[in-house]
Design an enzyme around this catalytic site. Structure first.
Site, PDB file in Angstrom:
ATOM      1  N   ASP A  26       0.819  -1.208   0.000  1.00 33.59           N
ATOM      2  CA  ASP A  26       0.000   0.000   0.000  1.00 33.59           C
ATOM      3  C   ASP A  26       0.856   1.262   0.000  1.00 33.59           C
ATOM      4  O   ASP A  26       1.912   1.313   0.647  1.00 33.59           O
ATOM      5  CB  ASP A  26      -0.907  -0.010   1.237  1.00 33.59           C
ATOM      6  CG  ASP A  26      -2.133   0.858   1.072  1.00 33.59           C
ATOM      7  OD1 ASP A  26      -2.628   0.949  -0.071  1.00 33.59           O
ATOM      8  OD2 ASP A  26      -2.614   1.417   2.064  1.00 33.59           O
ATOM      9  N   HIS A 121      -6.449  10.561   5.981  1.00 31.58           N
ATOM     10  CA  HIS A 121      -5.728   9.489   6.663  1.00 31.58           C
ATOM     11  C   HIS A 121      -5.589   9.801   8.156  1.00 31.58           C
ATOM     12  O   HIS A 121      -5.370  10.943   8.550  1.00 31.58           O
ATOM     13  CB  HIS A 121      -4.319   9.316   6.077  1.00 31.58           C
ATOM     14  CG  HIS A 121      -4.305   8.617   4.762  1.00 31.58           C
ATOM     15  ND1 HIS A 121      -3.726   9.155   3.635  1.00 31.58           N
ATOM     16  CD2 HIS A 121      -4.798   7.416   4.378  1.00 31.58           C
ATOM     17  CE1 HIS A 121      -3.860   8.321   2.626  1.00 31.58           C
ATOM     18  NE2 HIS A 121      -4.499   7.255   3.044  1.00 31.58           N
ATOM     19  N   ILE A 172      -9.605   0.537   5.791  1.00 30.19           N
ATOM     20  CA  ILE A 172      -9.860   0.953   7.163  1.00 30.19           C
ATOM     21  C   ILE A 172      -8.686   0.495   8.016  1.00 30.19           C
ATOM     22  O   ILE A 172      -8.630  -0.664   8.439  1.00 30.19           O
ATOM     23  CB  ILE A 172     -11.188   0.351   7.691  1.00 30.19           C
ATOM     24  CG1 ILE A 172     -12.348   0.812   6.816  1.00 30.19           C
ATOM     25  CG2 ILE A 172     -11.420   0.768   9.143  1.00 30.19           C
ATOM     26  CD1 ILE A 172     -13.662   0.126   7.099  1.00 30.19           C
ATOM     27  N   THR A 174      -6.698   2.952  10.412  1.00 29.54           N
ATOM     28  CA  THR A 174      -6.546   3.691  11.664  1.00 29.54           C
ATOM     29  C   THR A 174      -7.446   3.128  12.752  1.00 29.54           C
ATOM     30  O   THR A 174      -7.032   2.988  13.903  1.00 29.54           O
ATOM     31  CB  THR A 174      -6.859   5.187  11.447  1.00 29.54           C
ATOM     32  OG1 THR A 174      -5.908   5.727  10.518  1.00 29.54           O
ATOM     33  CG2 THR A 174      -6.767   5.950  12.758  1.00 29.54           C
TER      34      THR A 174
END
Length: 225
Positions: A26, A121, A172, A174
C-alpha cells in the site's frame, strides 16, 4: 520486515485458509520498492504518485503496470490527493476531478483507482466531510473499481452508501490500529504483572477481529468474493 519476509508470512497464513488472500503493498511511492515486492511475491501493489504532477504520476504508473502485468500482479493508483499522508505528514487535499478519471485510467491501464472525495488518513473520529455528489459522479464514469482511503474517518452511514457505488475496496486502517493499542493499554492496566508480550498480543487480537467483522457487516461484504 521488508518485502521478502512480509510476502513469505502472508503466503504461509494464506495457505491455511480457504478464501482468496491478497498480499498488497500500500502507498508505495518508490518504484524500486514496488519491483522488489513483486519479485518477493506480492500479488497487488499500489503506486502512490499523488504528490507528483499528474503527467509524472501517469508516466510512473505506466512503468509499474508494464512490469506488474508480466507477473500477473494487479496495480492500484491514486488520482487526486487525500488530505493527509499515510504517515501523518501534512498534505494539501486535491479532490479528484471526475473528468480526469477516464483519461487517467485509459492512459495507465491500472486495475483500480484510489480517489479523493473528502476522507483524511489517520482520523480518530468519524467526522470526515465526504462529498457524496463526487462519489456518485466518479462512480458513473470510472472504468475500473474505485478505492477509498482514509475510511476510518467516514461515518457509518456514508460508508454504507459508498459500498453500494463503484467503490469496491475500502481501506480501514486507523480504526484497527486504535482498537489494538487501546486494548493493549486496558489489558496492561488490568494485568499489571503481565510480562509476556506474546500473551499480551494474543489477548488484544480478538478486539481487532471483532472490529473487522463489524466493518465487513457494515459494508455488506460478508460471504462475498
Amino acid at each position: 520486515w521488508g518485502p521478502t519476509l512480509a510476502a513469505a508470512l502472508i503466503k504461509d497464513v494464506a495457505s491455511r485458509v480457504d478464501i482468496p488472500v491478497v498480499a498488497h503493498l500500500d502507498h508505495a511511492s518508490s518504484l524500486e520498492l514496488i519491483f522488489r515486492s513483486i519479485h518477493a511475491g506480492f500479488t497487488s501493489v499500489m503506486y502512490d504518485g499523488s504528490m507528483l504532477p499528474v503527467e509524472e504520476n501517469i508516466a510512473n504508473c505506466k512503468i509499474v503496470v508494464k512490469v506488474a502485468r508480466t507477473f500477473g500482479v494487479s496495480v492500484e493508483a491514486e488520482l487526486g490527493r487525500v488530505a493527509k499522508g499515510e504517515e501523518g505528514e501534512s498534505a494539501v487535499e486535491i479532490l479528484t476531478d471526475p473528468s480526469d478519471v477516464v483519461m487517467f485510467c485509459e492512459q495507465t491501464d491500472v486495475d483500480a483507482l484510489a480517489v479523493a472525495v473528502g476522507t483524511v488518513h489517520g482520523m480518530q473520529k468519524q467526522e470526515a466531510n465526504i462529498h457524496l455528489d463526487l462519489v456518485d459522479a466518479i462512480s458513473k464514469v470510472s472504468p475500473v473499481p474505485l478505492v477509498l482511503h482514509g475510511s476510518s474517518g467516514a461515518s457509518s452511514e456514508d460508508l454504507r452508501y459508498i459500498a453500494t457505488t463503484a467503490f469496491s475496496k475500502i481501506n480501514i486502517g486507523t480504526r484497527l490500529k486504535t482498537v489494538f493499542t487501546e486494548g493493549i493499554r486496558e489489558i496492561l492496566k488490568n494485568n499489571e504483572e503481565l510480562k509476556d508480550q506474546l500473551t499480551l498480543l494474543k489477548m488484544a487480537a480478538p478486539r481487532v477481529k471483532e472490529t473487522v467483522k463489524e466493518k465487513i457487516e457494515l459494508l455488506g461484504s460478508g460471504n462475498r468474493v
